[in-house]
Design an enzyme around this catalytic site. Sequence first.
Site, mmCIF file in Angstrom:
data_model
loop_
_atom_site.group_PDB
_atom_site.id
_atom_site.type_symbol
_atom_site.label_atom_id
_atom_site.label_comp_id
_atom_site.label_asym_id
_atom_site.label_seq_id
_atom_site.Cartn_x
_atom_site.Cartn_y
_atom_site.Cartn_z
ATOM 1 N N HIS A 135 142.135 -48.332 70.831
ATOM 2 C CA HIS A 135 143.076 -47.283 70.411
ATOM 3 C C HIS A 135 143.649 -46.456 71.564
ATOM 4 O O HIS A 135 143.730 -45.222 71.480
ATOM 5 C CB HIS A 135 142.412 -46.359 69.391
ATOM 6 C CG HIS A 135 142.149 -47.007 68.047
ATOM 7 N ND1 HIS A 135 142.900 -48.062 67.564
ATOM 8 C CD2 HIS A 135 141.216 -46.739 67.077
ATOM 9 C CE1 HIS A 135 142.445 -48.392 66.350
ATOM 10 N NE2 HIS A 135 141.426 -47.623 66.045
ATOM 11 N N HIS B 101 146.779 -43.863 61.881
ATOM 12 C CA HIS B 101 145.387 -44.104 61.513
ATOM 13 C C HIS B 101 144.917 -43.184 60.393
ATOM 14 O O HIS B 101 143.772 -42.726 60.391
ATOM 15 C CB HIS B 101 144.508 -43.952 62.765
ATOM 16 C CG HIS B 101 143.234 -44.716 62.735
ATOM 17 N ND1 HIS B 101 142.157 -44.352 61.951
ATOM 18 C CD2 HIS B 101 142.846 -45.823 63.397
ATOM 19 C CE1 HIS B 101 141.166 -45.200 62.155
ATOM 20 N NE2 HIS B 101 141.550 -46.108 63.019
ATOM 21 N N GLU C 8 146.149 -49.890 58.705
ATOM 22 C CA GLU C 8 146.854 -49.655 59.966
ATOM 23 C C GLU C 8 147.775 -50.840 60.222
ATOM 24 O O GLU C 8 147.318 -51.934 60.528
ATOM 25 C CB GLU C 8 145.826 -49.535 61.100
ATOM 26 C CG GLU C 8 144.771 -48.478 60.868
ATOM 27 C CD GLU C 8 143.459 -48.819 61.566
ATOM 28 O OE1 GLU C 8 143.473 -49.134 62.773
ATOM 29 O OE2 GLU C 8 142.405 -48.781 60.906
HETATM 30 C C1 BGC Z 1 138.912 -49.945 63.972
HETATM 31 C C2 BGC Z 1 137.458 -49.646 63.757
HETATM 32 C C3 BGC Z 1 137.155 -48.328 64.427
HETATM 33 C C4 BGC Z 1 138.017 -47.268 63.823
HETATM 34 C C5 BGC Z 1 137.835 -45.976 64.548
HETATM 35 C C6 BGC Z 1 139.695 -48.872 63.309
HETATM 36 O O1 BGC Z 1 141.043 -49.085 63.529
HETATM 37 O O2 BGC Z 1 139.272 -51.206 63.495
HETATM 38 O O3 BGC Z 1 136.645 -50.661 64.306
HETATM 39 O O4 BGC Z 1 135.809 -47.985 64.302
HETATM 40 O O5 BGC Z 1 139.367 -47.630 63.904
HETATM 41 O O6 BGC Z 1 137.780 -44.936 63.698
#
Ligand code: BGC
Length: 347
Positions: free
Chosen positions: A108, A179, A311
Amino acid sequence: MKASITKTQFGVLQDGRPVELYTISNAKGAVLKVTNYGTIITELHVPDRAGRLGDVVLGFDNLAQYLAGHPYFGCTIGRVANRIGGAKFTLDGKTYTLAANDGPNHLHGGLKGFDKVLWQAEPQQNGSIKFTYTSPDGEEGYPGTLNVTVVMTWTDQNELVLEYTATTDKPTPVNLTNHSYFNLAGEGDILGHVLMLSASHYTPADATLIPTGEIRPVAGTPLDFTTPTPIGARFDQLDTNPRGYDHNFVINRAGKGLALAARVFEPKTGRVMEVFTTEPGVQLYTGNFLNGTLKGKRGVVYAQHTGFCLETQHFPDAVNKPTFPSIILRPGQTYQQTTVYRFSVRV
Ligand code: BGC
């Protein structure tokens, strides 16, 4: 009712910069709240089948709690959403090393991704807010100065429209998403939400959630949501630890443009959320890592599986997978992605 946008102060950052909170009420009285810190959607109030408004996203009441750390509630993710295997990639013959902030992988956007920066906000005439951010060359290890825009519109039809654009002065990977964690009942777990995913295939991944590069059919697996199924109905058939979904699905699409990716129905309240996107993939994440340590709005404890994310994205680790659609943006090109979350009810 007349649509309106109001601005209040949400708090101040450690360096003294003020953070704003925008409240957009549409003509139906449904309300979206978004802050220019991380462009985090903090509240989203939509009607149930009796017309009662309820807040359907996870988040906090105040900036201090967002600054204290959280698992990406409501924010824009960038420069590259999801994981980059081994926290590195090679582009035009040069290898770039990024922060390994998820075991051996990059997740991310790194230690300080687009979720943790202050964006410029400009309210527009039509119930939209235009957010802009300039990500400097080398930020979090990524090459090129990236000018990013996210236009958020909360329409009178209870649609949240997210339009992303970006330009760069050097070739760089870009993969933006939002998210938000949704809970259409506004409380409790999301196991009984009935999900349809318009996805006949998914990208299998290794134990650290890096795709193997294959694209496999969902048929005959607990990942088959082509027929509407309660989210929690097949958790015991998954080999994931912690339990739940954290998978990238390949959206069925006939061509370019917006395609239906998902439809979620919450039987108690009648609320429905549909997701349309220009993206090839969608990550279904069922809040597996929530563990009851975070206390959110109205004092609600966020236990495991109390929210789910859809997402919309290019596939994880695309930058290291030549067979996946490319996420490389070059000077002169414009990155564009549009995603619509549409809320309604079923009686
Ligand atoms: C991921 C998860 C991650 C989360 C974080 C998601 O987009 O796929 O693996 O733990 O984001 O909050």
